[in-house]
Motif scaffolding. Sequence first.
Motif, PDB file in Angstrom:
ATOM      1  N   UNK A  75       0.859  -1.188   0.000  1.00  0.00           N
ATOM      2  CA  UNK A  75       0.000   0.000   0.000  1.00  0.00           C
ATOM      3  C   UNK A  75       0.892   1.235   0.000  1.00  0.00           C
ATOM      4  N   UNK A  76       0.704   2.098  -0.985  1.00  0.00           N
ATOM      5  CA  UNK A  76       1.439   3.355  -1.045  1.00  0.00           C
ATOM      6  C   UNK A  76       0.422   4.481  -1.148  1.00  0.00           C
ATOM      7  N   UNK A  77       0.455   5.373  -0.192  1.00  0.00           N
ATOM      8  CA  UNK A  77      -0.504   6.479  -0.145  1.00  0.00           C
ATOM      9  C   UNK A  77      -1.927   5.978  -0.403  1.00  0.00           C
ATOM     10  N   UNK A  78      -2.306   4.987   0.388  1.00  0.00           N
ATOM     11  CA  UNK A  78      -3.674   4.444   0.409  1.00  0.00           C
ATOM     12  C   UNK A  78      -4.095   3.685  -0.845  1.00  0.00           C
ATOM     13  N   UNK A  79      -3.124   3.258  -1.638  1.00  0.00           N
ATOM     14  CA  UNK A  79      -3.475   2.554  -2.863  1.00  0.00           C
ATOM     15  C   UNK A  79      -2.620   1.292  -2.954  1.00  0.00           C
TER      16      UNK A  79
END
Length: 231
Positions: free
Chosen positions: A59-63
């Motif tokens: 998960x990177x910045x909620x994605x």
Amino acid sequence: MLMLENVHAYYGDSHILHGVSLSVQEGEVVCLLGRNGAGKTTTILTIMGYLKPQPGRIIYQDRDIASLPPYRVARLGFGFVPQERGIFPSLTVAENLTVFARAGAQRRWTVERIFALFPSLKARAGNLGFQLSGGEQQMLSIARALMLNPKLLLLDEPSEGLAPMIVREIIDVLRRLKQEGLAILLVEQNLHTALAVADRHHVMNKGEICFSGTSAELEGNDTVLRTYLSV
Ligand SMILES: Nc1ncnc2c1ncn2[C@@H]1O[C@H](COP(=O)(O)OP(=O)(O)OP(=O)(O)O)[C@@H](O)[C@H]1O
Ligand SMILES: [Mg+2]
């Protein structure tokens, strides 16, 4: 900002990562430590999209970015400094810096700012990549990653094989980047370098995280230091 959840990864049939979970917050420097073959590079390559987690979430910045190819991951703001440095031997220092630079977007890092951070590269601006010392090549590799204006820098053993004086210079550069608020995931075998720059540490062994904690917790854990880090 970045979170790995229960990530498994394979090279062909070889099961290398066995459920790796770790996180990096905004502006934080986190170290991934472990001996040769522990799975540190494999973890970084999986984050960068060269290996697919199977299963696992990144998960990177909620994605969830686990299905993206490397070039798409890079575009999201990942600066990758590979273990083998990967500079272009037949381009000059200046050309190595500008070859990937994107036009347009507001530039946090310019060649001038890079040269202010790495005076030794400025002195070598016209030299070809292969003419640089190991330390200069490492600095060029870091500098080139910065030219992409990353939000998160992934460094794979930047101090490996370098003389203590050069390692100190690299520590100094990483501290300055940290002061600027850049988030960094630093892969290291060298405990001294790890403690000099990172706030939190994850220690890996055989594809698993066997310790997560602060610098003070790591320094105080003799078992982890002796068993997994040959201190
Ligand atoms: N391309 C590959 N194919 C098959 N196995 C691999 C491959 N690359 C690495 N491995 C194996 O995966 C395991 C983890 O390797 P990895 O390179 O992630 O370790 P590392 O922690 O980065 O080690 P080092 O500190 O030596 O760089 C090792 O057992 C290694 O032999
Ligand atoms: Mg490695």
